[in-house]
Design an enzyme around this catalytic site. Structure first.
Site, PDB file in Angstrom:
ATOM      1  N   HIS A   1       6.678  -2.797   2.985  1.00  0.00           N
ATOM      2  CA  HIS A   1       6.302  -2.588   1.583  1.00  0.00           C
ATOM      3  C   HIS A   1       7.459  -1.956   0.798  1.00  0.00           C
ATOM      4  CE1 HIS A   1       3.312  -1.576  -1.659  1.00  0.00           C
ATOM      5  NE2 HIS A   1       4.221  -0.652  -1.916  1.00  0.00           N
ATOM      6  N   GLU A   2       7.963  -0.855   1.307  1.00  0.00           N
ATOM      7  CA  GLU A   2       9.046  -0.160   0.593  1.00  0.00           C
ATOM      8  C   GLU A   2      10.309  -1.017   0.553  1.00  0.00           C
ATOM      9  OE1 GLU A   2       8.114   2.154  -1.148  1.00  0.00           O
ATOM     10  OE2 GLU A   2       6.245   2.658  -0.126  1.00  0.00           O
TER      11      GLU A   2
ATOM     12  N   HIS B   1      10.138  -3.364  -2.358  1.00  0.00           N
ATOM     13  CA  HIS B   1      10.584  -2.709  -3.597  1.00  0.00           C
ATOM     14  C   HIS B   1      12.113  -2.635  -3.620  1.00  0.00           C
ATOM     15  CE1 HIS B   1       6.823  -1.398  -5.312  1.00  0.00           C
ATOM     16  NE2 HIS B   1       6.482  -0.667  -4.277  1.00  0.00           N
TER      17      HIS B   1
ATOM     18  N   HIS C   1      13.965  -5.801  -4.327  1.00  0.00           N
ATOM     19  CA  HIS C   1      13.747  -6.172  -5.728  1.00  0.00           C
ATOM     20  C   HIS C   1      14.772  -5.462  -6.613  1.00  0.00           C
ATOM     21  CE1 HIS C   1      10.727  -6.487  -9.328  1.00  0.00           C
ATOM     22  NE2 HIS C   1      11.635  -7.421  -9.375  1.00  0.00           N
TER      23      HIS C   1
HETATM   24 ZN   LIG Z   1       4.601   0.228  -3.829  1.00  0.00          ZN
END
Ligand SMILES: [Zn+2]
Length: 656
Positions: A448-449, A452, A455
């Site tokens: 998940h991290e 980010h 991105h």
């Molecule tokens: Zn998040």
């Protein structure tokens, strides 16, 4: 001297000079203020001589401040706290003044008009977002309205604060003492230990409305009467918040109207990806209609474990029984397959195969010996740097997060800046003799991290304010993170790194299947609950509700969303801090919104066989490299040639 050395290197050196931080920051703020004054005095203002230099000044301030907030979070000491606390009001005062500077706003408007033919889309977006920020705070309106808006803001933050305080007081005020040992049977030992105390030589157990304690009894406590007492106390907390809700709703409605919107929902959407009220409502209702059938089946399965019809205060207890019987996974069996270093390297390897990113560890000296720095290469070109700090230790804030530092951009002189970001987690610490073994949930968190982080890091945008995660709409920010986390359940991906750290054995398909089943346990019921919150929040802000109308709205929604009848004493709204004391007003829907974007893209990649997927290539080119320079609505249509399909979220949750 030093400055020149630094400009030769693509990345800033990580350091925080606590002793001189405040005076360095004050120097910079004074310099910025003087520069802005000079810039404002120019006769012919343009993007190049006005917008860009202001953006660069702001960026430099961010670059100075981020290491301090990072170090305060990961190596928290009295010294970091002191400097951090001292710096906040100074920086807030500076930014507030800047955000109210009407001369800057007017200049932006002029430049936007004058240069509309020549600016590129990135520059246009920088202007658009800046102008929007000014207008959403009312900086452009006349003094009388402005001062009313200010009054509203002050009143609102006071009320929100009272809302949380009432809730906190009510939570702390209640306790239920159990003396009969029979009533704590089945509760995990660690929860019993926390509840245990001695009074007059008698051992007793205290359960409260605070989170681990309340959840423990509702989930494992056998005595239904005690569950109901706890439940009733929980859902009737802070009745005085009903009045605060009325006041808050009225103030938000007034504010929206002063700013030219019909209602608060419209005001909220002005800075979000979702187009209008209708698209949010129909989005949520579509998910609701499609989840109901399975939610009813799930309820039947839970109901089958009880002789009596289930009540609201029974569902967690019987759900847990069902989970134990059919869906629970034993984390300890999984941990040996998820040794930290091999998970991290496996994830890098996966990203290399999917997007062509190469990770190379650097020998940078960092804030902790467990922290690492990696240089990222795309097509053999150095593009960014990632810092990871993954293990729990004293003085480190809990949880996991990504924090962006440098943003990819070109400055005034045309020099390219590369991006950098931190990933922070709190995984078990490794020692000389013991490796750090993760739970599967930790693996999901890391993905998940990382979603980010890439991105932010892969951005090709040249304007820092809309590069990487900067400028991305609030309801779209979680798209790349959720997209990547879904791969932590994919057999092809897990088998790249999930080897038993002692035997080298690869995780079996059966074990992976169990992970997916356990993730989707009661997923339709969970969906209904989230949709109830989202619909309530959004509709509540779509026109002015007050008094009994608030409860009536919630009741009418529950006809559709609550399969077990909610007791009439339940005043859930008085504890809905997300929207009355946090930033989620008319925005709670964002959770599901971003999940649909990510599920949709994820399945395109999976259906194309993952590696070699055309959609993955396009995702890299359009979404990751595109940053915040276009609305995510636009980027998504470029990516998929259509809008996101909510069915993909149902598929991801095992609902269709
Ligand atoms: Zn998040």
């Amino acid at each position: 001297m030093k400055k020149d050395e630094n400009s030769m290197k693509p990345f800033l050196e990580f350091k925080v000079d606590l002793e001189n931080f405040i005076s360095d920051m004050n120097d910079m703020l004074e310099y910025n203020n003087n520069e802005i004054e000079k810039l404002l005095k120019q006769k012919e203002k343009s993007y190049k001589n006005f917008v860009k230099p202001i953006q660069d000044l702001e960026e430099k301030l961010e670059l100075l401040f981020t290491p301090l907030s990072h170090i305060n979070a990961v190596n928290n000491t009295e010294a970091t706290q002191k400097v951090y606390a001292q710096s906040l009001p100074i920086i807030t005062e500076y930014s507030t003044k800047l955000s109210q500077n009407i001369e800057i706003y007017n200049s932006y408007k002029e430049i936007q008009k004058r240069e509309s033919e020549t600016l590129n889309y990135e520059q246009k977006r920088v202007l658009e977002l800046n102008i929007l920020n000014f207008e959403l705070s009312g900086a452009h309106l006349d003094e009388k309205i402005k001062s009313r808006l200010q009054e509203i803001e002050i009143k609102k933050s006071e009320l929100s604060n009272n809302f949380s305080q009432n809730l906190l007081d009510a939570t702390n005020d209640f306790e239920y003492i159990i003396e009969d040992k029979k009533d704590i049977e089945g509760i995990p030992l660690s929860d019993i230990e926390s509840a245990k105390f001695e009074e007059d030589g008698v051992v007793k157990y205290r359960f409260t409305l605070q989170m681990p304690s309340y959840i423990a009894y509702m989930t494992y406590g056998k005595n239904q009467t005690i569950r109901e007492i706890l439940y009733k106390a929980y859902v009737t907390r802070a009745p005085q918040n009903a009045e605060i809700i009325d006041e808050l709703l009225a103030l938000k409605d007034e504010k929206s109207k002063l700013l030219g919107f019909e209602n608060f929902a419209q005001y909220s959407l002005a800075s979000k990806m979702a187009k209008d009220e209708k698209s949010v409502i129909s989005f949520l209702e579509n998910l609701l209609q499609n989840s109901k059938k399975q939610a009813k089946e799930e309820l039947q399965e839970v109901q089958s474990l009880s002789q009596k019809p289930l009540q609201s205060f029974d569902s967690a207890f019987y759900s847990e029984l069902l989970k134990k019987a059919k869906y629970e996974i034993d984390e300890e069996l999984y941990r040996p397959y998820f040794e930290q270093t091999s998970v991290v390297n496996g994830m890098f390897n996966f990203l290399n195969k999917l997007f062509g990113i190469k990770f190379k560890k650097t020998e940078e000296k960092l804030w902790d010996e467990k922290a690492n720095a990696y240089d990222l290469y795309l097509e053999d070109k150095l593009i960014a740097r990632l810092y990871t700090d993954l293990e729990a230790r004293k003085g480190k804030r809990g949880g996991a997060w990504m924090h962006n530092w440098q943003a990819h951009s070109r400055d005034e002189k045309g020099e390219e800046m590369l991006a950098s970001a931190f990933i922070v987690c709190n995984f078990p610490a490794s020692t000389q003799t013991n490796p750090s073994l993760l739970r599967h949930d930790d693996v999901v968190t890391l993905f998940h991290e990382m979603g980010h982080a890439i991105h932010h890091l892969l951005s090709k945008v040249e304007e820092s304010e809309v590069s990487g995660v900067n400028g991305v709409e609030w309801d779209a920010v979680e798209f790349p993170s959720q997209f990547l986390e879904n791969f932590a359940y994919e057999p092809q991906v897990l088998k790249m790194f999930a080897n038993h750290y002692k035997t080298g054995e690869v995780i079996s398909d059966e074990m992976i299947q169990k992970l997916v089943k356990s993730k989707n346990f009661l997923s339709a019921s969970g969906m209904l609950r989230q949709l109830e919150f989202s619909l309530f929040d959004f509709k509540l802000h779509s026109k002015l509700y007050s008094g009994d109308e608030v409860q009536a709205l919630l009741d009418s929604l529950r006809e559709d969303t609550a399969l077990i009848k909610t007791p009439s004493y339940n005043k859930f709204q008085n504890g809905f801090a997300h929207i009355f004391a946090g930033g989620y007003s008319a925005g709670y829907y964002s959770y599901k919104w971003a999940e649909v974007l990510s599920a949709d893209t994820f399945f395109s990649v999976v259906d194309e066989g993952i590696f070699g997927s055309q959609t993955a290539k396009k995702y890299l080119e359009i979404v990751l490299k595109g940053g915040g320079a276009k609305s995510m609505a636009e980027l998504f249509v470029e990516l998929q040639g259509r809008e996101a399909n909510p069915d993909s979220l149902l598929r991801l949750n095992g609902i269709i």
